[in-house]
Motif scaffolding. Structure first.
Motif, PDB file in Angstrom:
ATOM      1  N   VAL A  35       0.834  -1.200   0.000  1.00  0.00           N
ATOM      2  CA  VAL A  35       0.000   0.000   0.000  1.00  0.00           C
ATOM      3  C   VAL A  35       0.871   1.252   0.000  1.00  0.00           C
ATOM      4  O   VAL A  35       0.614   2.200  -0.755  1.00  0.00           O
ATOM      5  CB  VAL A  35      -0.975  -0.010   1.202  1.00  0.00           C
ATOM      6  CG1 VAL A  35      -1.636   1.337   1.378  1.00  0.00           C
ATOM      7  CG2 VAL A  35      -2.006  -1.094   1.033  1.00  0.00           C
ATOM      8  N   VAL A  36       1.907   1.266   0.810  1.00  0.00           N
ATOM      9  CA  VAL A  36       2.795   2.432   0.876  1.00  0.00           C
ATOM     10  C   VAL A  36       3.478   2.659  -0.471  1.00  0.00           C
ATOM     11  O   VAL A  36       3.542   3.795  -0.960  1.00  0.00           O
ATOM     12  CB  VAL A  36       3.833   2.261   2.013  1.00  0.00           C
ATOM     13  CG1 VAL A  36       4.929   3.304   1.920  1.00  0.00           C
ATOM     14  CG2 VAL A  36       3.146   2.322   3.365  1.00  0.00           C
ATOM     15  N   VAL A  37       3.963   1.604  -1.085  1.00  0.00           N
ATOM     16  CA  VAL A  37       4.637   1.745  -2.384  1.00  0.00           C
ATOM     17  C   VAL A  37       3.655   2.235  -3.445  1.00  0.00           C
ATOM     18  O   VAL A  37       3.988   3.122  -4.238  1.00  0.00           O
ATOM     19  CB  VAL A  37       5.297   0.409  -2.804  1.00  0.00           C
ATOM     20  CG1 VAL A  37       5.769   0.462  -4.245  1.00  0.00           C
ATOM     21  CG2 VAL A  37       6.451   0.083  -1.883  1.00  0.00           C
ATOM     22  N   VAL A  38       2.444   1.709  -3.458  1.00  0.00           N
ATOM     23  CA  VAL A  38       1.447   2.149  -4.440  1.00  0.00           C
ATOM     24  C   VAL A  38       1.107   3.619  -4.232  1.00  0.00           C
ATOM     25  O   VAL A  38       1.020   4.388  -5.200  1.00  0.00           O
ATOM     26  CB  VAL A  38       0.190   1.260  -4.373  1.00  0.00           C
ATOM     27  CG1 VAL A  38      -0.958   1.870  -5.153  1.00  0.00           C
ATOM     28  CG2 VAL A  38       0.505  -0.130  -4.891  1.00  0.00           C
ATOM     29  N   ILE A  39       0.933   4.049  -2.994  1.00  0.00           N
ATOM     30  CA  ILE A  39       0.617   5.452  -2.719  1.00  0.00           C
ATOM     31  C   ILE A  39       1.764   6.354  -3.176  1.00  0.00           C
ATOM     32  O   ILE A  39       1.538   7.396  -3.812  1.00  0.00           O
ATOM     33  CB  ILE A  39       0.308   5.658  -1.221  1.00  0.00           C
ATOM     34  CG1 ILE A  39      -1.041   5.020  -0.885  1.00  0.00           C
ATOM     35  CG2 ILE A  39       0.293   7.143  -0.862  1.00  0.00           C
ATOM     36  CD1 ILE A  39      -1.354   4.985   0.594  1.00  0.00           C
ATOM     37  N   ILE A  40       2.996   5.959  -2.882  1.00  0.00           N
ATOM     38  CA  ILE A  40       4.151   6.758  -3.292  1.00  0.00           C
ATOM     39  C   ILE A  40       4.239   6.841  -4.816  1.00  0.00           C
ATOM     40  O   ILE A  40       4.486   7.917  -5.376  1.00  0.00           O
ATOM     41  CB  ILE A  40       5.445   6.186  -2.684  1.00  0.00           C
ATOM     42  CG1 ILE A  40       5.453   6.429  -1.181  1.00  0.00           C
ATOM     43  CG2 ILE A  40       6.688   6.792  -3.336  1.00  0.00           C
ATOM     44  CD1 ILE A  40       6.570   5.723  -0.452  1.00  0.00           C
ATOM     45  N   VAL A  41       4.010   5.731  -5.499  1.00  0.00           N
ATOM     46  CA  VAL A  41       4.078   5.727  -6.964  1.00  0.00           C
ATOM     47  C   VAL A  41       2.964   6.580  -7.560  1.00  0.00           C
ATOM     48  O   VAL A  41       3.193   7.335  -8.508  1.00  0.00           O
ATOM     49  CB  VAL A  41       4.034   4.286  -7.506  1.00  0.00           C
ATOM     50  CG1 VAL A  41       3.814   4.262  -9.004  1.00  0.00           C
ATOM     51  CG2 VAL A  41       5.319   3.559  -7.151  1.00  0.00           C
ATOM     52  N   VAL A  42       1.761   6.501  -7.006  1.00  0.00           N
ATOM     53  CA  VAL A  42       0.657   7.316  -7.516  1.00  0.00           C
ATOM     54  C   VAL A  42       0.957   8.794  -7.316  1.00  0.00           C
ATOM     55  O   VAL A  42       0.757   9.613  -8.227  1.00  0.00           O
ATOM     56  CB  VAL A  42      -0.674   6.910  -6.845  1.00  0.00           C
ATOM     57  CG1 VAL A  42      -1.761   7.939  -7.118  1.00  0.00           C
ATOM     58  CG2 VAL A  42      -1.109   5.541  -7.324  1.00  0.00           C
TER      59      VAL A  42
END
Length: 57
Positions: A35-42
């Motif tokens: 979730v953290v990686v997806v939020i950062i990428v978005v």
């Protein structure tokens, strides 16, 4: 610029896949990491395309 975005997305995806498959972790920690990686990428994508120009990230 579009090629750079695609290359970064591929690298991040492969690294996340490697972490999920080869580093033993609890399932809760893996899901939080995902979730953290997806939020950062978005957020990075929004900033890269100028949609977060006013936000100081």
């Amino acid at each position: 610029m579009l090629i750079n975005v695609i290359v970064v997305l591929i690298i991040v995806g492969v690294l996340l896949w490697l972490v999920n498959n080869y580093i033993p972790m609890d399932a809760k920690i893996k899901s939080i990491l995902n979730v953290v990686v997806v939020i950062i990428v978005v957020l990075w994508l929004l900033k890269a395309f100028g949609l977060l120009a006013g936000v100081g990230l």
